[in-house]
Design a protein around this motif. Structure first.
Motif, PDB file in Angstrom:
ATOM      1  N   HIS A   1       0.819  -1.190   0.000  1.00 17.52           N
ATOM      2  CA  HIS A   1       0.000   0.000   0.000  1.00 17.52           C
ATOM      3  C   HIS A   1       0.870   1.264   0.000  1.00 17.52           C
ATOM      4  CE1 HIS A   1      -3.274   2.739   0.853  1.00 17.52           C
ATOM      5  NE2 HIS A   1      -2.592   3.172   1.898  1.00 17.52           N
ATOM      6  N   PHE A   2       1.929   1.260   0.813  1.00 17.22           N
ATOM      7  CA  PHE A   2       2.813   2.424   0.910  1.00 17.22           C
ATOM      8  C   PHE A   2       3.394   2.778  -0.457  1.00 17.22           C
ATOM      9  CE2 PHE A   2       7.179   4.036   1.303  1.00 17.22           C
ATOM     10  CZ  PHE A   2       6.927   5.236   1.956  1.00 17.22           C
ATOM     11  N   ARG A   3       3.924   1.779  -1.142  1.00 14.87           N
ATOM     12  CA  ARG A   3       4.559   2.012  -2.447  1.00 14.87           C
ATOM     13  C   ARG A   3       3.555   2.598  -3.444  1.00 14.87           C
ATOM     14  NH1 ARG A   3       8.982  -0.080  -5.538  1.00 14.87           N
ATOM     15  NH2 ARG A   3       8.401  -0.455  -7.681  1.00 14.87           N
ATOM     16  N   THR A   4       2.369   2.032  -3.510  1.00 15.21           N
ATOM     17  CA  THR A   4       1.336   2.501  -4.433  1.00 15.21           C
ATOM     18  C   THR A   4       0.931   3.937  -4.115  1.00 15.21           C
ATOM     19  OG1 THR A   4       0.518   0.239  -4.663  1.00 15.21           O
ATOM     20  CG2 THR A   4      -0.968   2.004  -5.337  1.00 15.21           C
ATOM     21  N   VAL A  13       8.903   6.128  -7.889  1.00 13.42           N
ATOM     22  CA  VAL A  13       9.078   5.018  -6.963  1.00 13.42           C
ATOM     23  C   VAL A  13       9.808   5.530  -5.717  1.00 13.42           C
ATOM     24  CG1 VAL A  13      10.200   2.768  -6.671  1.00 13.42           C
ATOM     25  CG2 VAL A  13       9.140   3.358  -8.858  1.00 13.42           C
ATOM     26  N   PRO A  14       9.365   5.114  -4.518  1.00 15.59           N
ATOM     27  CA  PRO A  14      10.046   5.569  -3.311  1.00 15.59           C
ATOM     28  C   PRO A  14      11.489   5.072  -3.259  1.00 15.59           C
ATOM     29  CG  PRO A  14       8.450   3.874  -2.773  1.00 15.59           C
ATOM     30  CD  PRO A  14       8.273   4.201  -4.227  1.00 15.59           C
ATOM     31  N   GLY A  15      12.349   5.874  -2.662  1.00 18.85           N
ATOM     32  CA  GLY A  15      13.749   5.495  -2.521  1.00 18.85           C
ATOM     33  C   GLY A  15      13.932   4.369  -1.515  1.00 18.85           C
ATOM     34  N   ILE A  16      15.141   3.920  -1.402  1.00 15.95           N
ATOM     35  CA  ILE A  16      15.451   2.745  -0.586  1.00 15.95           C
ATOM     36  C   ILE A  16      15.151   2.940   0.898  1.00 15.95           C
ATOM     37  CG2 ILE A  16      17.875   3.318  -0.256  1.00 15.95           C
ATOM     38  CD1 ILE A  16      18.419   0.271  -0.679  1.00 15.95           C
ATOM     39  N   THR A  17      15.182   4.166   1.389  1.00 14.78           N
ATOM     40  CA  THR A  17      14.925   4.402   2.814  1.00 14.78           C
ATOM     41  C   THR A  17      13.598   5.105   3.075  1.00 14.78           C
ATOM     42  OG1 THR A  17      16.148   6.479   2.739  1.00 14.78           O
ATOM     43  CG2 THR A  17      17.383   4.499   3.368  1.00 14.78           C
ATOM     44  N   ALA A  18      12.772   5.260   2.071  1.00 11.52           N
ATOM     45  CA  ALA A  18      11.503   5.989   2.240  1.00 11.52           C
ATOM     46  C   ALA A  18      10.605   5.323   3.273  1.00 11.52           C
ATOM     47  CB  ALA A  18      10.779   6.114   0.907  1.00 11.52           C
ATOM     48  N   ASP A  19      10.534   4.004   3.263  1.00  8.99           N
ATOM     49  CA  ASP A  19       9.655   3.315   4.207  1.00  8.99           C
ATOM     50  C   ASP A  19      10.115   3.475   5.646  1.00  8.99           C
ATOM     51  OD1 ASP A  19      11.878   1.701   3.779  1.00  8.99           O
ATOM     52  OD2 ASP A  19      10.741  -0.166   3.641  1.00  8.99           O
ATOM     53  N   THR A  20      11.408   3.379   5.894  1.00  4.99           N
ATOM     54  CA  THR A  20      11.895   3.532   7.259  1.00  4.99           C
ATOM     55  C   THR A  20      11.799   4.979   7.732  1.00  4.99           C
ATOM     56  OG1 THR A  20      14.164   3.614   6.433  1.00  4.99           O
ATOM     57  CG2 THR A  20      13.382   1.504   7.278  1.00  4.99           C
ATOM     58  N   ASN A  51       7.812  -3.990  18.612  1.00  5.80           N
ATOM     59  CA  ASN A  51       6.984  -4.357  17.461  1.00  5.80           C
ATOM     60  C   ASN A  51       6.060  -3.248  16.971  1.00  5.80           C
ATOM     61  OD1 ASN A  51       8.084  -7.010  17.381  1.00  5.80           O
ATOM     62  ND2 ASN A  51       6.763  -7.549  19.075  1.00  5.80           N
ATOM     63  N   PHE A  52       6.583  -2.043  16.784  1.00  4.28           N
ATOM     64  CA  PHE A  52       5.787  -0.987  16.150  1.00  4.28           C
ATOM     65  C   PHE A  52       5.497  -1.448  14.727  1.00  4.28           C
ATOM     66  CE2 PHE A  52       5.192   2.709  13.506  1.00  4.28           C
ATOM     67  CZ  PHE A  52       4.347   3.499  14.259  1.00  4.28           C
ATOM     68  N   ASN A  53       4.225  -1.578  14.388  1.00  3.95           N
ATOM     69  CA  ASN A  53       3.825  -2.093  13.088  1.00  3.95           C
ATOM     70  C   ASN A  53       3.801  -0.957  12.077  1.00  3.95           C
ATOM     71  OD1 ASN A  53       2.581  -3.248  10.874  1.00  3.95           O
ATOM     72  ND2 ASN A  53       1.175  -4.442  12.103  1.00  3.95           N
ATOM     73  N   GLY A  54       4.836  -0.885  11.250  1.00  3.18           N
ATOM     74  CA  GLY A  54       4.938   0.164  10.246  1.00  3.18           C
ATOM     75  C   GLY A  54       5.030  -0.391   8.844  1.00  3.18           C
ATOM     76  N   VAL A  55       5.223   0.488   7.873  1.00  5.85           N
ATOM     77  CA  VAL A  55       5.272   0.041   6.477  1.00  5.85           C
ATOM     78  C   VAL A  55       6.555  -0.726   6.162  1.00  5.85           C
ATOM     79  CG1 VAL A  55       3.718   1.853   5.661  1.00  5.85           C
ATOM     80  CG2 VAL A  55       6.179   2.251   5.610  1.00  5.85           C
ATOM     81  N   ALA A  56       7.590  -0.547   6.978  1.00 14.05           N
ATOM     82  CA  ALA A  56       8.839  -1.289   6.785  1.00 14.05           C
ATOM     83  C   ALA A  56       8.888  -2.543   7.650  1.00 14.05           C
ATOM     84  CB  ALA A  56      10.029  -0.386   7.105  1.00 14.05           C
ATOM     85  N   GLY A  57       7.730  -2.940   8.170  1.00 13.89           N
ATOM     86  CA  GLY A  57       7.672  -4.099   9.049  1.00 13.89           C
ATOM     87  C   GLY A  57       7.674  -3.666  10.504  1.00 13.89           C
TER      88      GLY A  57
END
Length: 85
Positions: A1-4, A13-20, A51-57
């Protein structure tokens, strides 16, 4: 979902660290919403976080403040991207 959602919003496209980076903002937001404001309070809450549930896991900080994650390396073989074994 985050990527879309990222591609829709920014047209790339998001960069390699965008999710974190995204998760980092929401982790701090969560701590601030719970009323912790000083650097010491925020640090203590980060160290307690499990266990913070985020887009990077899921994110958990260890006693040193690091957030270890599993990393998978990939290689290109015959025009396919496959996990490095």
């Amino acid at each position: 979902h985050f990527r879309t959602a990222f591609i829709k919003q920014y047209g790339e496209v998001p960069g390699i660290t965008a999710d974190t980076a995204y998760d980092a903002v929401y982790i701090i937001k969560d701590i601030l919403k719970r009323g912790y404001k000083t650097g010491a309070e925020i640090k203590d809450e980060l160290l307690k976080m499990k266990n913070f549930n985020g887009v990077a896991g899921d994110t958990t900080f260890d006693r040193n403040g690091d957030a270890p994650k599993n990393i998978t390396f990939y290689v290109v073989k015959k025009s396919n991207i496959v996990p490095l074994k």
